[in-house]
Design a protein around this motif. Structure first.
Motif, PDB file in Angstrom:
ATOM      1  N   ASP A 210      -2.318  -3.244  -8.639  1.00 32.67           N
ATOM      2  CA  ASP A 210      -2.212  -4.542  -7.966  1.00 32.67           C
ATOM      3  C   ASP A 210      -3.582  -5.199  -7.885  1.00 32.67           C
ATOM      4  O   ASP A 210      -4.596  -4.534  -7.664  1.00 32.67           O
ATOM      5  N   ASP A 218       1.447  -2.108 -10.833  1.00 28.74           N
ATOM      6  CA  ASP A 218       1.799  -3.503 -11.096  1.00 28.74           C
ATOM      7  C   ASP A 218       2.596  -3.527 -12.408  1.00 28.74           C
ATOM      8  O   ASP A 218       3.572  -2.813 -12.539  1.00 28.74           O
ATOM      9  N   SER A 238       6.371  -6.938  -6.254  1.00 31.47           N
ATOM     10  CA  SER A 238       5.169  -7.689  -5.905  1.00 31.47           C
ATOM     11  C   SER A 238       5.372  -9.124  -6.342  1.00 31.47           C
ATOM     12  O   SER A 238       6.072  -9.403  -7.310  1.00 31.47           O
TER      13      SER A 238
END
Length: 339
Positions: A210, A218, A238
């Motif tokens: 991230d 991510d 996310s």
């Protein structure tokens, strides 16, 4: 056309007969028209060139077991390109225009849809560009929406075989609350240096962390990431991750199989507890992961000790492909059959 070697196609661009275009001018969308030209006439001051007003999609058409051509999840792509347009203040393409243009492009290039059993598909690339000349930083007033198609083989040359991926903290794919949730060209430009670095080191992709805290998983190169942990399908959640239509489809198939699905923050350390992993997207469907190497700490997460794809990943992949190829019932109505 000389007969293409369907079984050995690369994932690259091959010219086809037509592409399809539609312009937004004077506050309205015009007709959907086909052309044989493979170039665009664009003003040197167009917002696409200066301010990144450029968005695109990727979807595929398949020739099924019954000889019919199926386009996979057209409506989802239509919705996502609208969200991308809103995100960077472009004019959203109405779903009916998106649908008409995609189907027209596939129909007019039908001879380039690879035969059933070849492992290849017709890749469909819709894109929208800001066309009006602008020197001030503001949105365009004119847009071009177009659809090109090209026959492709597998995205990863290894096919459905586990590969090694790596973690690098020197690169961010996108900014927190940035453009990651939309399919804009700039996101991919931002990933090129990290991707090339990874390839030079022998890895197929970068597993990004991230961008804010570098604590959570991510995206995986140009694809979403999922893992199997204790029989559950887990995938990072996310606001900086592109909502992958393939990931969404695999999650539904997992639920159909009775597998629990968790879309949530996944801490880096949790990689030591997973049994399977893959990068997933339109291009590759699912690309299994063998090992994940953290280049900064030297830690290696061995996901597939025997170098084989995991059983759940394999089943998910096979079920999705079977739906695309008309081998299994399309219970969720994902396919658009081109008449």
């Amino acid at each position: 056309m000389k007969e293409l070697d369907w079984a050995n196609l690369a994932f690259g661009y091959l010219p086809t007969d037509y592409n399809v275009r539609c312009y937004f001018r004077d506050g309205k969308w015009g007709p959907v028209e086909a052309t044989t030209s493979d170039t665009i006439n664009i003003h040197m001051a167009a917002t696409a060139l200066h301010y990144g007003q450029e968005i695109f999609e990727g979807l595929k058409a398949f020739r099924g077991k019954d000889g019919k051509i199926r386009i996979f999840r057209l409506e989802e792509n239509a919705h996502r390109i609208q969200e991308s347009a809103k995100g960077i203040l472009m004019e959203p393409v109405p779903e009916e225009i998106f649908r008409e243009a995609v189907i027209k492009a596939v129909k007019m290039n039908e001879r380039f849809v690879p035969p059933y059993g070849s492992g290849a598909s017709l890749y469909i690339r819709p894109l929208e560009l800001g066309m009006s000349a602008q020197v001030g930083v503001k949105p365009s007033t004119e847009y071009l929406f177009m659809v090109l198609v090209t026959p492709v083989g597998p995205y990863f040359k290894e096919g459905f075989r586990p590969t090694n991926i790596c973690i690098m903290r020197d690169y961010d794919r996108v900014a927190p609350k940035g453009t990651g949730r939309w399919k804009v060209g700039g996101n991919y430009a931002a990933s090129l240096m990290a991707g090339e670095h990874a390839h030079d080191l022998g890895y197929s992709a970068v597993l990004y962390l991230d961008p804010r805290e570098k604590k959570y998983l991510d995206e995986c190169g140009p694809a979403n990431f999922f893992a199997i942990k204790d029989g559950k399908y887990i995938t990072p959640a996310s606001e900086s991750i592109l909502p992958s239509i393939t990931n969404k489809s695999l999650q539904q198939i997992a639920r159909d199989m009775g597998i629990e699905v968790e879309s949530r923050h996944i801490p880096l350390e949790e990689l030591s507890e997973i049994q399977e992993a893959a990068a997933c997207g339109t291009a590759a469907v699912a690309s299994p992961v063998a090992e994940i190497h953290d280049l900064d700490t030297g830690k290696k997460y061995v996901v597939s000790p025997d170098g084989e794809p995991g059983p759940i990943t394999t089943e998910l992949y096979n079920r999705l492909r079977a739906i695309q190829l008309g081998e299994a019932d399309d219970v969720h109505g994902w396919n658009t059959i081109v008449e």
